[in-house]
Motif scaffolding. Structure first.
Motif, PDB file in Angstrom:
ATOM      1  N   TYR A  40       0.838  -1.195   0.000  1.00 33.67           N
ATOM      2  CA  TYR A  40       0.000   0.000   0.000  1.00 33.67           C
ATOM      3  C   TYR A  40       0.872   1.245   0.000  1.00 33.67           C
ATOM      4  CZ  TYR A  40      -3.833   3.033   1.511  1.00 33.67           C
ATOM      5  OH  TYR A  40      -4.778   4.022   1.598  1.00 33.67           O
ATOM      6  N   PHE A  41       0.667   2.129  -0.957  1.00 32.70           N
ATOM      7  CA  PHE A  41       1.414   3.381  -1.058  1.00 32.70           C
ATOM      8  C   PHE A  41       0.720   4.438  -0.206  1.00 32.70           C
ATOM      9  CE2 PHE A  41       3.396   1.203  -4.437  1.00 32.70           C
ATOM     10  CZ  PHE A  41       4.556   1.874  -4.758  1.00 32.70           C
ATOM     11  N   GLN A  42       1.344   4.818   0.901  1.00 35.21           N
ATOM     12  CA  GLN A  42       0.783   5.834   1.788  1.00 35.21           C
ATOM     13  C   GLN A  42       0.839   7.211   1.120  1.00 35.21           C
ATOM     14  OE1 GLN A  42      -0.649   5.445   4.798  1.00 35.21           O
ATOM     15  NE2 GLN A  42      -0.308   3.248   4.772  1.00 35.21           N
ATOM     16  N   ASN A  43      -0.093   8.076   1.476  1.00 37.40           N
ATOM     17  CA  ASN A  43      -0.096   9.446   0.965  1.00 37.40           C
ATOM     18  C   ASN A  43       0.592  10.330   1.996  1.00 37.40           C
ATOM     19  OD1 ASN A  43      -0.561  11.909  -0.188  1.00 37.40           O
ATOM     20  ND2 ASN A  43      -2.734  11.571  -0.557  1.00 37.40           N
ATOM     21  N   ALA A  44       1.823  10.721   1.714  1.00 38.96           N
ATOM     22  CA  ALA A  44       2.609  11.539   2.636  1.00 38.96           C
ATOM     23  C   ALA A  44       2.760  12.976   2.130  1.00 38.96           C
ATOM     24  CB  ALA A  44       3.994  10.914   2.827  1.00 38.96           C
ATOM     25  N   SER A  45       1.941  13.375   1.163  1.00 35.69           N
ATOM     26  CA  SER A  45       2.029  14.729   0.621  1.00 35.69           C
ATOM     27  C   SER A  45       1.368  15.726   1.573  1.00 35.69           C
ATOM     28  CB  SER A  45       1.377  14.802  -0.759  1.00 35.69           C
ATOM     29  OG  SER A  45       0.003  14.506  -0.672  1.00 35.69           O
ATOM     30  N   GLU A  46       1.736  16.998   1.444  1.00 34.02           N
ATOM     31  CA  GLU A  46       1.154  18.030   2.302  1.00 34.02           C
ATOM     32  C   GLU A  46      -0.312  18.261   1.965  1.00 34.02           C
ATOM     33  OE1 GLU A  46       3.426  21.623   2.440  1.00 34.02           O
ATOM     34  OE2 GLU A  46       5.292  20.549   2.838  1.00 34.02           O
ATOM     35  N   LEU A  47      -0.637  18.266   0.680  1.00 29.58           N
ATOM     36  CA  LEU A  47      -2.017  18.406   0.233  1.00 29.58           C
ATOM     37  C   LEU A  47      -2.557  17.006  -0.023  1.00 29.58           C
ATOM     38  CD1 LEU A  47      -4.329  20.271  -0.639  1.00 29.58           C
ATOM     39  CD2 LEU A  47      -3.330  20.319  -2.918  1.00 29.58           C
ATOM     40  N   VAL A  48      -3.595  16.624   0.704  1.00 36.19           N
ATOM     41  CA  VAL A  48      -4.095  15.248   0.645  1.00 36.19           C
ATOM     42  C   VAL A  48      -5.401  15.203  -0.145  1.00 36.19           C
ATOM     43  CG1 VAL A  48      -4.950  13.309   2.004  1.00 36.19           C
ATOM     44  CG2 VAL A  48      -2.985  14.626   2.816  1.00 36.19           C
ATOM     45  N   GLU A  49      -5.425  14.364  -1.163  1.00 36.87           N
ATOM     46  CA  GLU A  49      -6.656  14.052  -1.894  1.00 36.87           C
ATOM     47  C   GLU A  49      -7.071  12.655  -1.452  1.00 36.87           C
ATOM     48  OE1 GLU A  49      -9.922  14.249  -4.063  1.00 36.87           O
ATOM     49  OE2 GLU A  49      -8.520  15.925  -4.002  1.00 36.87           O
ATOM     50  N   PRO A  50      -8.191  12.521  -0.768  1.00 35.09           N
ATOM     51  CA  PRO A  50      -8.591  11.214  -0.233  1.00 35.09           C
ATOM     52  C   PRO A  50      -8.752  10.154  -1.323  1.00 35.09           C
ATOM     53  CG  PRO A  50      -9.963  12.965   0.663  1.00 35.09           C
ATOM     54  CD  PRO A  50      -9.139  13.574  -0.425  1.00 35.09           C
ATOM     55  N   GLY A  51      -8.221   8.980  -1.042  1.00 36.66           N
ATOM     56  CA  GLY A  51      -8.419   7.827  -1.911  1.00 36.66           C
ATOM     57  C   GLY A  51      -7.402   7.635  -3.014  1.00 36.66           C
ATOM     58  N   ILE A  52      -6.498   8.603  -3.236  1.00 42.14           N
ATOM     59  CA  ILE A  52      -5.573   8.423  -4.360  1.00 42.14           C
ATOM     60  C   ILE A  52      -4.535   7.349  -4.085  1.00 42.14           C
ATOM     61  CG2 ILE A  52      -5.900  10.759  -5.244  1.00 42.14           C
ATOM     62  CD1 ILE A  52      -3.072  11.409  -4.203  1.00 42.14           C
ATOM     63  N   GLU A  53      -4.221   7.108  -2.816  1.00 47.45           N
ATOM     64  CA  GLU A  53      -3.226   6.085  -2.502  1.00 47.45           C
ATOM     65  C   GLU A  53      -3.725   4.691  -2.892  1.00 47.45           C
ATOM     66  OE1 GLU A  53      -5.665   7.027   1.118  1.00 47.45           O
ATOM     67  OE2 GLU A  53      -4.494   8.258  -0.242  1.00 47.45           O
ATOM     68  N   LEU A  54      -4.985   4.409  -2.648  1.00 45.28           N
ATOM     69  CA  LEU A  54      -5.562   3.118  -3.034  1.00 45.28           C
ATOM     70  C   LEU A  54      -5.696   3.022  -4.555  1.00 45.28           C
ATOM     71  CD1 LEU A  54      -6.734   0.410  -2.236  1.00 45.28           C
ATOM     72  CD2 LEU A  54      -8.952   1.518  -1.938  1.00 45.28           C
ATOM     73  N   LYS A  55      -6.108   4.108  -5.186  1.00 45.31           N
ATOM     74  CA  LYS A  55      -6.255   4.130  -6.646  1.00 45.31           C
ATOM     75  C   LYS A  55      -4.902   3.872  -7.325  1.00 45.31           C
ATOM     76  CE  LYS A  55      -8.175   6.983 -10.337  1.00 45.31           C
ATOM     77  NZ  LYS A  55      -9.328   6.258 -10.795  1.00 45.31           N
ATOM     78  N   PHE A  56      -3.835   4.492  -6.803  1.00 49.18           N
ATOM     79  CA  PHE A  56      -2.513   4.270  -7.386  1.00 49.18           C
ATOM     80  C   PHE A  56      -2.039   2.844  -7.156  1.00 49.18           C
ATOM     81  CE2 PHE A  56       2.041   3.899  -7.041  1.00 49.18           C
ATOM     82  CZ  PHE A  56       2.400   4.258  -8.327  1.00 49.18           C
ATOM     83  N   THR A  57      -2.188   2.342  -5.937  1.00 49.74           N
ATOM     84  CA  THR A  57      -1.756   0.973  -5.623  1.00 49.74           C
ATOM     85  C   THR A  57      -2.423  -0.016  -6.564  1.00 49.74           C
ATOM     86  OG1 THR A  57      -1.412   1.565  -3.290  1.00 49.74           O
ATOM     87  CG2 THR A  57      -1.638  -0.768  -3.799  1.00 49.74           C
ATOM     88  N   ARG A  58      -3.716   0.129  -6.766  1.00 51.97           N
ATOM     89  CA  ARG A  58      -4.445  -0.781  -7.668  1.00 51.97           C
ATOM     90  C   ARG A  58      -4.031  -0.598  -9.121  1.00 51.97           C
ATOM     91  NH1 ARG A  58     -10.313  -0.603  -4.744  1.00 51.97           N
ATOM     92  NH2 ARG A  58      -9.774  -2.073  -3.098  1.00 51.97           N
ATOM     93  N   ALA A  59      -3.757   0.647  -9.527  1.00 48.67           N
ATOM     94  CA  ALA A  59      -3.328   0.892 -10.912  1.00 48.67           C
ATOM     95  C   ALA A  59      -2.004   0.194 -11.196  1.00 48.67           C
ATOM     96  CB  ALA A  59      -3.204   2.399 -11.168  1.00 48.67           C
ATOM     97  N   LEU A  60      -1.071   0.218 -10.242  1.00 48.44           N
ATOM     98  CA  LEU A  60       0.215  -0.453 -10.421  1.00 48.44           C
ATOM     99  C   LEU A  60       0.036  -1.969 -10.447  1.00 48.44           C
ATOM    100  CD1 LEU A  60       3.255  -0.225 -10.784  1.00 48.44           C
ATOM    101  CD2 LEU A  60       3.483  -0.079  -8.291  1.00 48.44           C
ATOM    102  N   GLN A  61      -0.796  -2.507  -9.560  1.00 52.64           N
ATOM    103  CA  GLN A  61      -1.078  -3.946  -9.561  1.00 52.64           C
ATOM    104  C   GLN A  61      -1.679  -4.379 -10.902  1.00 52.64           C
ATOM    105  OE1 GLN A  61      -3.733  -4.247  -6.202  1.00 52.64           O
ATOM    106  NE2 GLN A  61      -2.067  -4.675  -4.763  1.00 52.64           N
ATOM    107  N   ASP A  62      -2.660  -3.629 -11.387  1.00 53.62           N
ATOM    108  CA  ASP A  62      -3.340  -3.972 -12.641  1.00 53.62           C
ATOM    109  C   ASP A  62      -2.380  -3.944 -13.824  1.00 53.62           C
ATOM    110  OD1 ASP A  62      -5.686  -4.258 -11.236  1.00 53.62           O
ATOM    111  OD2 ASP A  62      -6.532  -2.325 -11.876  1.00 53.62           O
ATOM    112  N   LEU A  63      -1.526  -2.932 -13.887  1.00 55.21           N
ATOM    113  CA  LEU A  63      -0.589  -2.831 -15.011  1.00 55.21           C
ATOM    114  C   LEU A  63       0.358  -4.023 -15.047  1.00 55.21           C
ATOM    115  CD1 LEU A  63       0.587  -0.671 -17.241  1.00 55.21           C
ATOM    116  CD2 LEU A  63       2.462  -0.685 -15.603  1.00 55.21           C
ATOM    117  N   ILE A  64       0.917  -4.398 -13.904  1.00 50.00           N
ATOM    118  CA  ILE A  64       1.861  -5.519 -13.860  1.00 50.00           C
ATOM    119  C   ILE A  64       1.145  -6.822 -14.201  1.00 50.00           C
ATOM    120  CG2 ILE A  64       3.432  -6.837 -12.394  1.00 50.00           C
ATOM    121  CD1 ILE A  64       3.934  -4.141 -10.892  1.00 50.00           C
ATOM    122  N   GLN A  65      -0.060  -7.001 -13.683  1.00 51.56           N
ATOM    123  CA  GLN A  65      -0.812  -8.217 -14.005  1.00 51.56           C
ATOM    124  C   GLN A  65      -1.150  -8.288 -15.490  1.00 51.56           C
ATOM    125  OE1 GLN A  65      -4.033  -8.048 -11.000  1.00 51.56           O
ATOM    126  NE2 GLN A  65      -3.363 -10.108 -10.447  1.00 51.56           N
TER     127      GLN A  65
END
Length: 168
Positions: A40-65
């Motif tokens: 899981y890629f944590q969101n450590a940025s100063e400006l937080v957009e909720p849910g982007i960490e899960l969206k990115f994690t899944r996007a990387l999983q999907d691409l590799i699969q």
């Protein structure tokens, strides 16, 4: 009849190269691994957009699969991707005569640590980023935000894939 023989010959060549792991269409060549895990890629940025960490994690999983025959696992993977979203920034790019933003840019930066348990020479830690430009009179919400994130994550995940598996 000549065209049919030509098409059959090309098909045979493509299947031969793809089947014997000499070449595949993603450019990865032979991968010395059977499994991968994307932590899981944590969101450590100063400006937080909720849910982007899960969206990115899944996007990387999907691409590799989709681009390899590796199996996704939750732990003990031969290849491990982990990291954090380090920057989520909206910046004005151009201004109008009355000092308003004519164009804005969303930039996302992600720090990635890649570990190959079978070939330590491939390990790396690297930052990847990309951007999305949109009009200064528009708000980055709803469908526009989804489009921006899809565009950015498509580019970043492909860059991570190329760096870790395609070696481009």
């Amino acid at each position: 009849m000549n065209k049919l023989k030509y098409i059959a010959f090309l098909t045979l060549i493509v299947l031969t190269f793809n089947g014997c792991s000499v070449y595949n269409f993603t450019g990865t060549g032979k991968i010395d691994a059977k499994t991968f895990q994307v932590n899981y890629f944590q969101n450590a940025s100063e400006l937080v957009e909720p849910g982007i960490e899960l969206k990115f994690t899944r996007a990387l999983q999907d691409l590799i699969q989709n681009q390899t025959n590796l199996s996704l696992t939750n732990s003990g993977g031969d290849l491990v991707y982990e990291g954090e979203i380090t920057d989520y920034r909206i910046s004005p790019m151009t201004a109008t005569a009355d000092q308003r933003a004519a164009q804005n840019r969303l930039t996302i930066r992600i720090n990635v640590r890649f570990t190959n348990k079978n070939k330590e020479a491939d390990d790396f830690e690297k930052s990847f980023s990309f951007f999305y430009d949109y009009g200064g009179d528009q708000q980055l919400v709803g469908a526009r935000l989804t489009e921006a994130l899809d565009t950015i994550f498509e580019r970043i995940t492909q860059d991570i894939f190329n760096e870790s598996l395609a070696k481009w």
